[in-house]
Design an enzyme around this catalytic site. Structure first.
Site, PDB file in Angstrom:
ATOM      1  N   GLU A   8      94.977  76.033  -0.172  1.00 32.00           N
ATOM      2  CA  GLU A   8      95.364  74.678  -0.171  1.00 32.00           C
ATOM      3  C   GLU A   8      95.044  73.710  -1.511  1.00 32.00           C
ATOM      4  O   GLU A   8      95.636  72.660  -1.365  1.00 32.00           O
ATOM      5  CB  GLU A   8      94.848  74.105   1.219  1.00 32.00           C
ATOM      6  CG  GLU A   8      95.557  74.767   2.684  1.00 32.00           C
ATOM      7  CD  GLU A   8      94.803  74.083   3.754  1.00 32.00           C
ATOM      8  OE1 GLU A   8      94.757  72.890   3.693  1.00 32.00           O
ATOM      9  OE2 GLU A   8      94.252  74.785   4.656  1.00 32.00           O
TER      10      GLU A   8
ATOM     11  N   ASP B 129      87.539  73.764  17.296  1.00 31.51           N
ATOM     12  CA  ASP B 129      86.751  74.825  16.908  1.00 31.51           C
ATOM     13  C   ASP B 129      85.420  74.088  16.785  1.00 31.51           C
ATOM     14  O   ASP B 129      84.917  73.122  16.011  1.00 31.51           O
ATOM     15  CB  ASP B 129      87.093  75.004  15.357  1.00 31.51           C
ATOM     16  CG  ASP B 129      86.260  75.851  14.436  1.00 31.51           C
ATOM     17  OD1 ASP B 129      85.146  76.053  14.792  1.00 31.51           O
ATOM     18  OD2 ASP B 129      86.760  76.526  13.654  1.00 31.51           O
TER      19      ASP B 129
ATOM     20  N   HIS C  95      87.925  78.888  13.201  1.00 29.46           N
ATOM     21  CA  HIS C  95      89.478  79.082  13.178  1.00 29.46           C
ATOM     22  C   HIS C  95      89.749  79.664  11.764  1.00 29.46           C
ATOM     23  O   HIS C  95      90.986  79.840  11.529  1.00 29.46           O
ATOM     24  CB  HIS C  95      90.204  77.628  13.230  1.00 29.46           C
ATOM     25  CG  HIS C  95      90.298  76.795  12.406  1.00 29.46           C
ATOM     26  ND1 HIS C  95      89.240  75.982  12.128  1.00 29.46           N
ATOM     27  CD2 HIS C  95      91.157  76.647  11.246  1.00 29.46           C
ATOM     28  CE1 HIS C  95      89.212  75.377  10.996  1.00 29.46           C
ATOM     29  NE2 HIS C  95      90.375  75.541  10.861  1.00 29.46           N
TER      30      HIS C  95
ATOM     31  N   GLU D 162      87.020  67.286   5.193  1.00 29.53           N
ATOM     32  CA  GLU D 162      86.876  68.610   5.613  1.00 29.53           C
ATOM     33  C   GLU D 162      88.169  69.123   5.048  1.00 29.53           C
ATOM     34  O   GLU D 162      89.427  69.232   5.445  1.00 29.53           O
ATOM     35  CB  GLU D 162      87.150  68.787   7.253  1.00 29.53           C
ATOM     36  CG  GLU D 162      86.827  70.164   7.652  1.00 29.53           C
ATOM     37  CD  GLU D 162      88.099  70.924   7.794  1.00 29.53           C
ATOM     38  OE1 GLU D 162      88.704  71.296   8.719  1.00 29.53           O
ATOM     39  OE2 GLU D 162      88.327  71.589   6.749  1.00 29.53           O
TER      40      GLU D 162
END
Lengths: 594, 416
Positions: A363, A245, A514, A354
């Site tokens: 998440e 990405d 992405h 990240e």
């Protein structure tokens, strides 16, 4: 026999006495730095042979010795049994336990004395017999009290370093403990996750998908989801996607490599390091120490190897060969970091991660970053990225599949299109939205300042207003708004990135990433007109319908962590508001991501 | 029948259960393929038993399988596959004289498109059967197009629903990846045994699964070489993982004719009029290829074609017979002649071959972990066995043995 071997072992090349002493001192300094301090007693010098009393300074000669003299070829056995690090660890303990009972580890025969056993030792022909024994978890526990071989057998064997690679003992013990806990849990989900992560192409991660919402909040369930989560993260495919990405990589590499004044000499922590790419950038940017934390065991091992291959790995004995070696990989959750390594609280200069998921917050990795911030980051320390913003805009019919189903080979299948919309009104769609399908201006939903936000602020409710993007003077036609699309941006602002600030954007207006965007569809589309375009028709009672289009859409958006660990719930409450103030509120829609 | 972006649900969407997976591993759009969740064992019925004698129970797994088809996006994908849909429509039109005024059963009707084509062709009655909830939508579509008199939608399994008349025509689009994976062929057999009149028409009439050795250096380097230099970092430590993940399971992707090293071998031929459930449980073949060029051998590709044959229409030239499937591949001529444009009196062929226009089936590739360098005229031989997985009869075990250049290998994989 032992005596001769001792000499052989200690003297790398049998030269002068001086050399010998120098060697020994050097070895002492290199090998025993880390762990002699912990024990009062001086442990026996070097690595003990598995079968006899021979002592060695490094494992290479030890294994050569075992192979030639005791017919035990460690590397061959390891290969034949396809053992990984822990398998080999267990093998050593297993062999030692058998030797202690004067039993042949390979065929099981018992002998009256150790010497008799040594005379007997033979090459293993039938590995099947050994296999099940060496897999027994009880051999995770070191058989000998101070078995330095256990911490050095996983040598690189590259021949680059003369000194053996010594693993941090405590770290290893912690890893083993964690591993032991994981396997004792013996949950189906972990096995499923493991087996499906090996076959990732298109395979549903059953572990994640199957955890039903009825399993709520127990520590065991959290662990199960974590295991599937971390198990899946070790699948190389996602890493391939993330590394490919370009938008993502460019933003981070610019933020790190473009701000060397920030990184020079700094202590850096990378939360969720994956392959370790960000840690390596940090090392390249001049960090003095990089702690790369990764909860997935497989990925932590890979990150370690990658750091070694690129000469950035910090070997615990402070190897002189590797001055650039600043990266330490720690396998564990950052919340439990203190169980894995010794680290002073608030000693980290730069916190790097990240962590962003779909819709930014999916998440829930942000919580881990904040916990690292609160525990390990110095006051005034840098966080990269330091800001995060969620945006929303309305989208039109073209972004739905309604147009397609209206005419299929000449037939009206619009009923199917309606079915799709109904389904989309309950389930978020992660997909790339074309900017030409947007019908309103983008609006900020929520901004997060990672430096100051509190951990519970990851759950929020925000109110926004959407207006059509067409100017009042041009297009007078009513636009139908079919839902909202959410995306995010993270900033590496000049607060910390003074030389080169950067922004990572996942907007439909910029190059796709992405993360794509997150699409939330209204149950019913809302008609909209530009402001001041038409306020003459006061006869109809409604708002947001064709007869009286709305001037704006008021939206209350809530994103909260769902009971299901790592999932989020998004709720949307829409109200259509006409220019004369008439308002129609739509029933709340809840989007489930579990 | 299974679209490239497997579990689509609605407008390019994945059902909630897989949302997490997007970030975590599976079902990625950029992937060469994704798959719908297919779970569920075939019923534990006696393979030799005919379907009409004792309908097998519908298990939870079957329900899950049917549920995956309720996700409408799959149907969008399939309808948008012009090669597929146009060929079926053309085949129906070509057999109009056998359909007009007759009774048709559409096995696994989905949105009902094939049933509607049959109604358009003048069928007296069309029973559109589907066990998935999509049948509800199919019913709505039929109503919306004023075809309720002709098309009767039956929501249920072909094994369970009742049709009280004999049927002249069975139409079905049942083919899966590698033809047999997750194939609905069993249901077609059931419908045939329960309802089809002697001399009745089945469309398609037969199907053939092919395999051929392939070279695909781009794909290999793409998956593997990528890791050697990532932003200047050497990530070759990822290679073992990468190889394992990339090459462990069969991969659905599109290749070109140039990737194929020689004429393909027919693995299995299915005569829809005669095939039994039993013969589908395990399909085995031996093959012997001679490479036409010097290239690294990366694996094998599998694809299929189906033919729409009718009593009045002459079979396509070189119509495959049962013997072809069992013999080793020394009949390249048959395959090449097949590629001529069929004349109007010949049966239509729906092909998913690499040299033909791509379809949503693409091709199915089985890659080796390590490529084998192969010279021109070098032999590549071995066997392949496809069988129902014991773990789950809707899954397929692939046992592949291959020998070339004096070295032999075995590769086991599972198509889940």
């Amino acid at each position: 026999m032992a005596g001769n071997l001792d000499q052989e072992a200690h003297i790398a090349d049998p030269e002068s006495e001086e050399d010998f002493e120098d060697d020994e001192e050097e070895e002492e300094a290199e090998d025993w730095d880390d762990w002699s301090a912990e024990d009062g007693e001086e442990s026996s010098s070097g690595l003990l042979c598995l079968f006899c009393d021979a002592n060695f300074s490094s494992c290479s000669p030890l294994f050569d010795h075992c192979a030639s003299l005791h017919r035990f070829d460690f590397h061959r056995v390891k290969e034949a049994l396809a053992l990984d690090f822990y398998g080999a660890f267990k093998l050593i303990n297993y062999v030692r336990s058998q030797v202690a009972e004067n039993r042949c580890w390979s065929c099981g025969l018992v002998f009256p004395s150790k010497h008799d056993l040594q005379d007997h030792l033979h090459e293993t022909i039938d590995f099947e017999k050994v296999k099940p024994l060496s897999f027994d978890d009880r051999y995770l526990k070191p058989f000998l009290q101070e078995d330095s071989l256990l911490y050095s057998f996983d040598e690189d064997g590259e021949g680059e370093d003369d000194c053996p690679v010594v693993v941090d003992k405590e770290e290893l013990a912690m890893e083993l403990k964690n591993l032991g806990e994981l396997s004792i849990d013996g949950d189906n989900l972990l096995e499923k996750a493991e087996s499906s992560s090996g076959s990732i192409d298109g395979n549903v991660l059953k572990g994640a998908a199957d955890v039903s919402s009825s399993d709520l909040n127990t520590a065991g369930d959290v662990r199960r989801v974590n295991e599937s989560y971390f198990g899946a993260y070790s699948s190389f495919g996602i890493h391939r996607e993330m590394l490919s990405d370009k938008v993502r990589m460019d933003a981070y590499s610019q933020a790190i490599l473009g701000n060397q004044s920030l990184f020079n000499g700094a202590v850096v922590m990378d939360v969720g390091c994956g392959t370790g790419i960000l840690s390596l950038f940090a090392a390249q940017a001049g960090a003095s120490e990089v702690i790369a934390v990764e909860a997935s065991e497989k990925m932590a091992a890979v990150a370690t190897q990658i750091a070694k291959d690129n000469h950035f790995w910090h070997s615990p004995n402070g190897s002189i060969n590797n001055k650039g070696g600043v990266v330490k990989v720690v396998n564990g959750m950052v919340e439990e970091l203190d169980k894995c390594i010794q680290l002073q609280p608030h000693s980290v200069d730069v916190l790097l991660s990240e962590w962003m998921g779909y819709c930014l917050l999916y998440e829930t990795m942000l919580s881990s970053v904040l916990s690292a911030r609160d525990r390990w980051l110095k006051p005034g320390g840098a966080i990269l990225p330091d800001t995060a913003t969620i945006f929303a805009a309305g989208f039109g019919r073209g972004a739905t599949s309604l147009p397609f189903w209206e005419r299929v080979y000449g037939f009206d299948m619009s009923t199917i299109g309606k079915e799709i919309v109904e389904d989309a009104a309950r389930n978020p769609i992660v997909d790339v939205m074309s900017e030409s399908d947007l019908v309103t201006n983008p609006v900020i939903v929520q901004t997060f300042d990672l430096v100051t936000m509190k951990p519970d602020e990851v759950d929020f409710t925000a109110s926004i207003e959407l207006e059509t993007s067409s100017s009042p003077t041009e297009n007078q036609a009513t636009t139908m708004c079919y839902g909202v699309v959410l995306w995010f941006e993270t900033g590496f602002t000049s607060r910390f990135c003074r030389e080169q600030p950067a922004v990572l954007s996942t907007s439909p207006h910029t190059l796709k990433t992405h993360w794509a965007q997150t699409i939330l569809t209204f149950r019913e589309p809302i008609a909209m007109l530009p402001r001041k375009a038409d306020d003459t028709d006061k006869r109809s009672q409604g708002a947001g319908i064709e007869g009286s289009p709305a001037e704006k859409i008021h939206l209350r958006v809530s994103i909260v962590r769902a009971p299901e660990h790592r999932s989020i719930d998004i709720s949307l409450e829409a109200a259509a508001i006409c220019s004369d103030g008439r308002k129609v509120t739509y029933p709340v829609q809840i989007f489930n991501l579990s | 029948m299974y679209p490239a972006t497997g579990f689509s649900n609605g407008h390019r969407h994945q059902p909630a259960g897989t949302f997490m997976d997007k970030r975590l591993g599976s079902g990625r759009r950029e992937r060469a393929r994704s798959r719908a969740t297919r779970a569920g064992p075939r019923d534990s019925r006696d393979p030799d038993q005919r379907c009409d004698q004792k309908p097998p129970p519908c298990t939870d797994f079957d329900v899950a399988y049917f549920n995956s088809y309720a996700h409408v996006g799959i149907h969008e994908e399939m309808i948008k596959d012009r090669v597929r849909t146009d060929t079926y429509r053309a085949a129906i039109m070509q057999h109009q004289s056998y359909i007009a005024g007759k009774v048709v059963v559409d096995v696994g009707c989905g949105t009902g498109i094939l049933s509607i084509f049959c109604a358009q062709a003048g069928a007296k009655r069309v029973y559109a059967v589907d066990a998935s909830d999509i049948a509800v939508q199919a019913n709505e579509v039929v109503k919306a197009n004023n075809l309720s008199d002709t098309v009767i939608v039956l929501h249920g399994r072909v094994e369970d629903v009742e049709i009280n008349e004999e049927v002249d025509v069975i139409i079905s689009e049942w083919m899966g990846y590698m033809l047999l994976y997750e194939s609905m062929l069993g249901s077609v057999i059931c419908a045939r045994d329960r309802w089809l009149k002697p001399g009745g028409l089945i469309l398609p009439s037969n199907a053939t699964l092919y395999m051929a050795p392939v070279t695909h250096p781009d794909r290999y380097s793409d998956s593997i070489d990528f890791w050697r230099n990532v932003y200047g970092i050497d990530m070759s430590a990822m290679l073992p993982l990468a190889k394992q993940c990339a090459f462990e399971e069969p991969s659905v992707e599109t290749i070109a004719g140039e990737n194929v090293l020689t004429w393909p071998h027919a693995v299995k031929h299915v005569d829809c009029y005669r095939v039994t459930l039993h013969e589908l449980e395990s399909v085995s073949t031996r093959y012997r290829f001679k490479s036409m060029m010097r290239a690294p051998l990366h694996g094998f590709a599998f694809w299929f074609d189906v033919e729409f044959n009718g009593p009045a229409i002459s079979p396509a030239s070189n119509h495959v017979t049962a013997t072809f499937a069992e013999s080793s591949n020394d009949q390249p001529m048959d395959y090449s002649q097949r590629k001529k444009r069929p004349n109007p009196n010949e049966a239509l062929v729906l092909s998913t071959a690499p040299e033909d226009p791509p379809t949503h089936w693409q091709q199915t590739l089985i890659y080796f972990y390590e490529p084998i360098p192969v010279e021109q005229d070098q032999l590549i031989e071995g066997s392949v066995t496809l069988s129902q997985s014991k773990e789950n009869p809707r899954f397929m075990n692939i046992h592949l043995e291959y020998t070339s250049g004096g070295r032999s290998f075995v590769k086991e994989s599972v198509m889940r």
